[in-house]
Each structure stands twice: as C-alpha cells, then as structure tokens.
Motif scaffolding. Structure first.
Motif, PDB file in Angstrom:
ATOM      1  N   TYR A  69       1.502  64.177  47.968  1.00 51.13           N
ATOM      2  CA  TYR A  69       0.222  64.539  47.846  1.00 51.13           C
ATOM      3  C   TYR A  69      -0.784  65.128  48.800  1.00 51.13           C
ATOM      4  CZ  TYR A  69       0.313  62.096  43.224  1.00 51.13           C
ATOM      5  OH  TYR A  69       0.538  62.020  41.831  1.00 51.13           O
ATOM      6  N   ARG A  70      -0.196  64.657  50.338  1.00 57.03           N
ATOM      7  CA  ARG A  70      -1.009  65.220  51.461  1.00 57.03           C
ATOM      8  C   ARG A  70      -0.478  66.906  51.465  1.00 57.03           C
ATOM      9  NH1 ARG A  70       0.673  61.572  54.737  1.00 57.03           N
ATOM     10  NH2 ARG A  70       2.740  62.610  55.537  1.00 57.03           N
ATOM     11  N   LEU A  71       0.669  66.901  51.075  1.00 61.03           N
ATOM     12  CA  LEU A  71       1.108  68.383  51.174  1.00 61.03           C
ATOM     13  C   LEU A  71       0.599  69.273  49.983  1.00 61.03           C
ATOM     14  CD1 LEU A  71       4.809  67.872  52.018  1.00 61.03           C
ATOM     15  CD2 LEU A  71       3.161  68.957  53.784  1.00 61.03           C
ATOM     16  N   TRP A  72       0.620  68.516  48.973  1.00 59.64           N
ATOM     17  CA  TRP A  72      -0.199  69.410  47.681  1.00 59.64           C
ATOM     18  C   TRP A  72      -1.587  69.627  47.998  1.00 59.64           C
ATOM     19  CZ3 TRP A  72      -3.766  66.840  44.198  1.00 59.64           C
ATOM     20  CH2 TRP A  72      -3.940  67.687  43.116  1.00 59.64           C
ATOM     21  N   GLY A  73      -2.280  68.295  48.593  1.00 61.72           N
ATOM     22  CA  GLY A  73      -3.620  68.656  48.859  1.00 61.72           C
ATOM     23  C   GLY A  73      -4.071  69.831  49.974  1.00 61.72           C
ATOM     24  N   ARG A  74      -3.038  69.878  50.723  1.00 57.91           N
ATOM     25  CA  ARG A  74      -3.324  71.212  52.042  1.00 57.91           C
ATOM     26  C   ARG A  74      -2.994  72.418  51.203  1.00 57.91           C
ATOM     27  NH1 ARG A  74       1.231  69.141  56.241  1.00 57.91           N
ATOM     28  NH2 ARG A  74       0.179  67.299  57.175  1.00 57.91           N
ATOM     29  N   GLY A  75      -2.344  72.512  50.053  1.00 54.03           N
ATOM     30  CA  GLY A  75      -2.067  73.816  49.301  1.00 54.03           C
ATOM     31  C   GLY A  75      -3.151  74.247  48.589  1.00 54.03           C
ATOM     32  N   ALA A  88       2.319  75.290  52.469  1.00 53.83           N
ATOM     33  CA  ALA A  88       2.340  73.969  51.971  1.00 53.83           C
ATOM     34  C   ALA A  88       3.127  73.714  50.695  1.00 53.83           C
ATOM     35  CB  ALA A  88       0.776  73.713  51.607  1.00 53.83           C
ATOM     36  N   ARG A  89       3.370  74.906  49.689  1.00 54.76           N
ATOM     37  CA  ARG A  89       4.115  74.803  48.829  1.00 54.76           C
ATOM     38  C   ARG A  89       5.645  74.818  49.061  1.00 54.76           C
ATOM     39  NH1 ARG A  89       4.048  79.729  46.711  1.00 54.76           N
ATOM     40  NH2 ARG A  89       6.198  80.139  47.332  1.00 54.76           N
ATOM     41  N   GLU A  90       6.054  75.418  50.167  1.00 54.45           N
ATOM     42  CA  GLU A  90       7.374  75.338  50.715  1.00 54.45           C
ATOM     43  C   GLU A  90       7.651  74.297  51.299  1.00 54.45           C
ATOM     44  OE1 GLU A  90       7.561  78.858  53.304  1.00 54.45           O
ATOM     45  OE2 GLU A  90       7.839  80.262  51.475  1.00 54.45           O
ATOM     46  N   ALA A 131      10.275  71.593  49.945  1.00 57.61           N
ATOM     47  CA  ALA A 131      11.618  71.536  50.523  1.00 57.61           C
ATOM     48  C   ALA A 131      11.599  69.815  50.887  1.00 57.61           C
ATOM     49  CB  ALA A 131      11.324  72.080  52.066  1.00 57.61           C
ATOM     50  N   LYS A 132      10.663  69.310  50.670  1.00 60.24           N
ATOM     51  CA  LYS A 132      10.963  67.623  51.147  1.00 60.24           C
ATOM     52  C   LYS A 132      10.742  66.675  49.769  1.00 60.24           C
ATOM     53  CE  LYS A 132       8.662  67.856  55.465  1.00 60.24           C
ATOM     54  NZ  LYS A 132       7.762  67.255  56.518  1.00 60.24           N
ATOM     55  N   ASP A 140      11.148  68.466  46.333  1.00 66.72           N
ATOM     56  CA  ASP A 140      11.505  68.983  45.009  1.00 66.72           C
ATOM     57  C   ASP A 140      12.029  67.977  43.943  1.00 66.72           C
ATOM     58  OD1 ASP A 140      11.865  71.415  43.376  1.00 66.72           O
ATOM     59  OD2 ASP A 140      14.049  71.285  43.977  1.00 66.72           O
ATOM     60  N   SER A 141      12.839  67.306  44.260  1.00 71.77           N
ATOM     61  CA  SER A 141      13.521  66.323  43.070  1.00 71.77           C
ATOM     62  C   SER A 141      12.508  65.569  42.523  1.00 71.77           C
ATOM     63  CB  SER A 141      14.742  65.874  43.731  1.00 71.77           C
ATOM     64  OG  SER A 141      14.281  64.749  44.946  1.00 71.77           O
ATOM     65  N   SER A 142      11.661  65.057  43.460  1.00 66.86           N
ATOM     66  CA  SER A 142      10.595  63.929  42.954  1.00 66.86           C
ATOM     67  C   SER A 142       9.484  64.865  42.303  1.00 66.86           C
ATOM     68  CB  SER A 142      10.113  63.194  43.954  1.00 66.86           C
ATOM     69  OG  SER A 142       9.133  63.818  44.964  1.00 66.86           O
ATOM     70  N   MET A 143       9.188  65.993  42.397  1.00 67.56           N
ATOM     71  CA  MET A 143       8.113  66.781  41.847  1.00 67.56           C
ATOM     72  C   MET A 143       8.348  67.454  40.426  1.00 67.56           C
ATOM     73  SD  MET A 143       6.066  66.183  44.289  1.00 67.56           S
ATOM     74  CE  MET A 143       4.561  67.178  43.854  1.00 67.56           C
ATOM     75  N   THR A 144       9.094  66.951  39.618  1.00 74.12           N
ATOM     76  CA  THR A 144       9.409  67.448  38.298  1.00 74.12           C
ATOM     77  C   THR A 144       8.561  67.222  37.245  1.00 74.12           C
ATOM     78  OG1 THR A 144      10.407  65.266  37.669  1.00 74.12           O
ATOM     79  CG2 THR A 144      12.045  67.182  38.543  1.00 74.12           C
ATOM     80  N   GLY A 145       7.510  66.382  37.616  1.00 73.82           N
ATOM     81  CA  GLY A 145       6.449  66.319  36.488  1.00 73.82           C
ATOM     82  C   GLY A 145       4.986  66.888  36.996  1.00 73.82           C
ATOM     83  N   TYR A 146       5.317  67.895  37.860  1.00 74.95           N
ATOM     84  CA  TYR A 146       3.959  68.590  38.745  1.00 74.95           C
ATOM     85  C   TYR A 146       3.961  69.924  38.533  1.00 74.95           C
ATOM     86  CZ  TYR A 146       3.271  64.147  40.730  1.00 74.95           C
ATOM     87  OH  TYR A 146       3.268  62.726  40.956  1.00 74.95           O
TER      88      TYR A 146
END
Length: 178
Positions: free
Chosen positions: A142-148, A163-165, A169-170, A172-178
C-alpha cells in the motif's frame, strides 16, 4: 445461520463473504438489509452495509449508514475509518480527514488507510503532510501504491513509473486483485 437464521452478526459475516469472496452483491444487499432490520443500531453491521452500498453506487445511503455507525459507537475505529474512506473516495476530502485521523489514532496498527488519507491530503494540496503519511503506511504494498497515486495526482509520470515498477517487482504475485 442454519442454527439461527435471525442472528444479525452471522448475517453480517455472510454478507461480507457474499460481497468480498463471492462477488454476489445482490445477495449481499439482501443479507445486509436483513441484518440491519434485526440490529439497526449495530455499528459493525452499519459499517459493513455502508461499504457494500458504496460499492453498488448508493453513495448517499452509504455515507448516511457510516455516519450512523460513528454516532452509535464513536470509539469504533473501523467505523471512523470507513466513514472517512467513503467521504475521501466520494470527493469529501476536507470532511474525511478528521474521522480518518480519529480512526487511525484509535487503531494505529490498521493497514491501508494511511495511504487513503494521504491521497485525500494531496487532493487538498497538503503535499508534505501526504508524503510523510504515506511513508508511515505499515503495509509496503500500500505504501508503494500510495506513492504512485500521489505522484500521478501531482503529474509526475516518472515517479508513477518508479512506484509501479517497485510495486510489481516486490508484490506482483500478491497484487492479482488490484
């Protein structure tokens, strides 16, 4: 519910499952309406129903339910945070900041909502406060998403890309619902 179909807390849990896991929002609406009919002053049920109502575009009703939840139980952190989040997402940045701050003070361990507040603060042109707050977000994704998101609201495309990259990178596998 098989043992007691008129159990409001069980109905609330079922409504949450229907909304979140099953994506059956019609069934969830019926379930939450039944729970509210049985326990119209329960702040948890009011809050959970408010989130669903917001999801299906019933914004005014959602905010009214969320307000009732905070009035019934002003020390319920999730009720405060949910009201604030609904206000922030519907353009009520000014009004939404205070209940969010109150909710975070009541439950500082809660993840995700510092980022939502930071986004609201950017919309109010409170950039330094938003930058500091998003860095306090305990959940790295969420911190990285928020930065973006914050970078995008500022018009900084290079920072959005960074921020997206970093997020992909960190996480990707847990962000399938976003």
């Amino acid at each position: 519910l098989e043992l007691d179909p008129a159990q409001p807390i069980a109905l609330d849990a079922m409504g949450w499952v229907q909304r979140t896991a099953d994506w059956d929002w019609r069934a969830a609406q019926k379930t939450f309406q039944r729970a509210l009919a049985l326990a119209p002053e329960n702040s948890t049920i009011l809050t959970d129903a408010a989130i669903l109502y917001f999801n299906v575009g019933r914004v005014d009703e959602a905010i009214a339910l969320a307000r009732r939840a905070t009035e019934r139980d002003p020390l319920n952190a999730m009720a405060q945070i949910s009201l604030a989040d609904l206000l922030l997402q519907s353009g009520g940045e000014q009004e939404g900041t205070e209940p969010m701050k109150k909710g975070l003070k009541l439950a500082p361990e809660v993840e995700e909502f510092r980022t939502h507040l930071a986004i609201g603060l950017v919309r109010l042109k409170r950039f330094a406060e938003a930058d500091a707050l998003v860095e306090q977000e305990p959940n790295e994704a969420y911190r990285l998403w928020g930065r973006g998101i914050i970078a995008g609201l500022r018009g900084d495309r290079a920072a959005v890309t960074r921020a997206r990259e970093a997020l992909m990178a960190k996480h990707d596998s847990s962000m399938t619902g976003y």
